[in-house]
Design an enzyme around this catalytic site. Structure first.
Site, mmCIF file in Angstrom:
data_model
loop_
_atom_site.group_PDB
_atom_site.id
_atom_site.type_symbol
_atom_site.label_atom_id
_atom_site.label_comp_id
_atom_site.label_asym_id
_atom_site.label_seq_id
_atom_site.Cartn_x
_atom_site.Cartn_y
_atom_site.Cartn_z
ATOM 1 N N THR A 139 29.359 1.125 122.027
ATOM 2 C CA THR A 139 29.139 0.535 123.352
ATOM 3 C C THR A 139 27.848 1.070 123.954
ATOM 4 O O THR A 139 27.043 0.307 124.508
ATOM 5 C CB THR A 139 30.333 0.815 124.281
ATOM 6 O OG1 THR A 139 31.540 0.400 123.641
ATOM 7 C CG2 THR A 139 30.187 0.040 125.581
ATOM 8 N N SER B 259 33.849 -3.198 116.846
ATOM 9 C CA SER B 259 35.279 -3.325 116.536
ATOM 10 C C SER B 259 35.505 -4.493 115.583
ATOM 11 O O SER B 259 36.316 -4.417 114.658
ATOM 12 C CB SER B 259 36.092 -3.541 117.820
ATOM 13 O OG SER B 259 36.430 -2.316 118.429
ATOM 14 N N LYS C 14 33.727 -12.419 126.982
ATOM 15 C CA LYS C 14 32.861 -11.446 126.305
ATOM 16 C C LYS C 14 32.790 -11.722 124.811
ATOM 17 O O LYS C 14 31.708 -11.714 124.217
ATOM 18 C CB LYS C 14 33.366 -10.022 126.556
ATOM 19 C CG LYS C 14 32.466 -8.937 125.966
ATOM 20 C CD LYS C 14 33.050 -7.548 126.140
ATOM 21 C CE LYS C 14 33.162 -7.152 127.583
ATOM 22 N NZ LYS C 14 33.623 -5.747 127.727
ATOM 23 N N ASN D 223 32.319 8.464 127.282
ATOM 24 C CA ASN D 223 31.807 8.053 125.978
ATOM 25 C C ASN D 223 30.601 7.131 126.114
ATOM 26 O O ASN D 223 29.547 7.353 125.501
ATOM 27 C CB ASN D 223 32.920 7.359 125.182
ATOM 28 C CG ASN D 223 32.425 6.803 123.850
ATOM 29 O OD1 ASN D 223 31.949 5.679 123.784
ATOM 30 N ND2 ASN D 223 32.521 7.595 122.804
ATOM 31 N N LYS E 198 41.447 -9.807 121.145
ATOM 32 C CA LYS E 198 40.870 -8.468 121.084
ATOM 33 C C LYS E 198 40.782 -7.887 122.490
ATOM 34 O O LYS E 198 40.453 -8.584 123.442
ATOM 35 C CB LYS E 198 39.456 -8.545 120.491
ATOM 36 C CG LYS E 198 38.955 -7.212 119.981
ATOM 37 C CD LYS E 198 39.462 -6.946 118.590
ATOM 38 C CE LYS E 198 39.090 -5.568 118.107
ATOM 39 N NZ LYS E 198 39.876 -4.494 118.730
ATOM 40 N N LYS F 69 44.202 -7.583 126.709
ATOM 41 C CA LYS F 69 44.075 -6.259 127.320
ATOM 42 C C LYS F 69 45.462 -5.672 127.441
ATOM 43 O O LYS F 69 46.468 -6.402 127.499
ATOM 44 C CB LYS F 69 43.437 -6.355 128.718
ATOM 45 C CG LYS F 69 42.712 -5.105 129.152
ATOM 46 C CD LYS F 69 41.409 -4.931 128.382
ATOM 47 C CE LYS F 69 40.645 -3.702 128.834
ATOM 48 N NZ LYS F 69 39.365 -3.573 128.122
#
Length: 371
Positions: free
Chosen positions: A121, A280, A26, A152, A2, A38
């Site tokens: 987030t 997510s 994470k 955001n 992810k 990523k």
């Protein structure tokens, strides 16, 4: 795996690899079943038309469609990308593999995106901050906040914190910075930023030098923009008692040491901003099941994950007598190591497979743009 896809002029392989590694730890700290990944394209999305962004995204997807997948590598938005980018990726990927809504997260709700994902987030930052302050006998209400970055994450954090009684005294973005010691009117600022594409010119606060935003007087500093902004040049001048790392790696190691000696408590990025990847995960679960949750359920589950995550990090800190950053990394690495070791039946077999005794091989899968 992810991880987000970043469209930014400074994207390069080293940064992408580092961020993929951070995602590995994470997701382990958040205790969700992913490895880290990523991706990125070196470009300035602000200089591209919508049509150009769509063509760029679709060609990118054509290059990586055999690398990503529902059970392989699930992209998400990052800097310079958003729900529309994910919609283009989903559509292009589906041309090769059939309709596959779980291949990306952060999609528009109409295409299978999760309610609450846009704010996730920022809301995770709120829950993480609440957990940290509770540990110190404090609450959000009455605390003075400075937020660097009003995209955001920063905007949602500001809105949610102000709704809980927190006082946002200064914010900044790429257009400028504003300050009001009595507290900014966040609903009006959000409206202004949306209409004028930034905080510059907002009449409810005084303009200040954006470079000074990190050293403004406050109780809690939230860096929510680029990495590396807190460094040895400015660390000594930071006045906040707490730093909540809403951005990825905003504090460099030298600054970390300086701030630690000053007694500043830092809530590390691999926990503080994990709300996005956690929701997510919820979106992916909903897509796999074909059963969508209401927003209240999403937010309640996020609170549970963030609260439990903070408790796990604190337990690791107590066990190893270390700060929150070391506790979070120790927790993440231990979980990955344990999962890796459990796949091999004995110490001897690990050694025979080529791993030095006591060394746990933790592969960090990743993908990146070659464009």
């Amino acid at each position: 795996m992810k991880g987000g896809i970043r469209y930014h002029p400074e994207v390069d392989p080293d940064e992408v690899n580092a961020l993929a590694q951070l995602m590995t730890w994470k997701t382990a700290v958040a205790n969700i079943p992913y490895g880290g990944a990523k991706g990125g394209i070196g470009c300035n999305p602000g200089e591209l038309s919508v049509s150009e962004l769509e063509r760029l995204t679709r060609v990118f997807t054509q290059k990586i469609h055999d690398l990503i997948g529902i059970h392989t590598d699930v992209p998400a938005p990052d800097m310079g990308t958003g729900p529309q980018t994910m919609a283009w990726i989903l559509d292009e990927y589906s041309k090769f593999h059939g309709y596959s809504p779980a291949v990306v997260t952060g999609k528009p709700v109409d295409l299978g995106g999760s309610l609450g994902r846009d704010a996730a987030t920022g809301r995770g930052v709120l829950f993480a901050t609440e957990a940290l302050l509770k540990e110190h006998g404090k609450t959000i209400s009455g605390q003075r906040f400075v937020i660097q970055g009003f995209g955001n994450v920063g905007a949602w954090a500001a809105q949610l914190i102000s709704e809980q009684g927190g006082k946002i005294v200064a914010v900044s973005d790429i257009t400028g910075a504003i300050k009001n010691t009595k507290g900014l009117d966040i609903p009006s600022l959000l409206k202004h930023a949306n209409e004028h594409k930034g905080v510059k010119g907002f009449h409810g606060g005084d303009p200040i030098d954006p470079k000074s935003i990190l050293v403004e007087d406050c109780d809690i500093l939230i860096p929510a923009a680029l990495g590396g902004v807190i460094n040895r040049e400015n660390a000594s001048d930071i006045k906040s008692k707490f730093i909540i790392e809403a951005a990825n790696h905003p504090t460099d190691p030298e600054a970390d040491e300086i701030l630690s000696k000053k007694g500043v408590v830092i809530l590390p990025d691999i926990f503080a901003n994990s709300g996005g990847v956690t929701v997510s995960y919820f979106e992916w679960v909903q897509n796999i099941q074909g059963f969508m949750w209401d927003e209240e359920k999403v937010n309640n589950e996020l609170r549970n994950y963030m609260t439990r995550g903070f408790k796990d990090v604190k337990e690791m800190c107590k066990t190893h007598n270390c700060d929150l950053r070391m506790g979070a990394f120790t927790l993440g690495v231990n979980r990955v190591a344990r999962a890796t070791v459990l796949r091999v039946s004995s110490e001897v077999e690990r050694f025979d497979l080529g791993y030095p005794r006591g060394f746990y091989h933790c592969p960090i899968p990743r993908w990146q743009s070659l464009l």
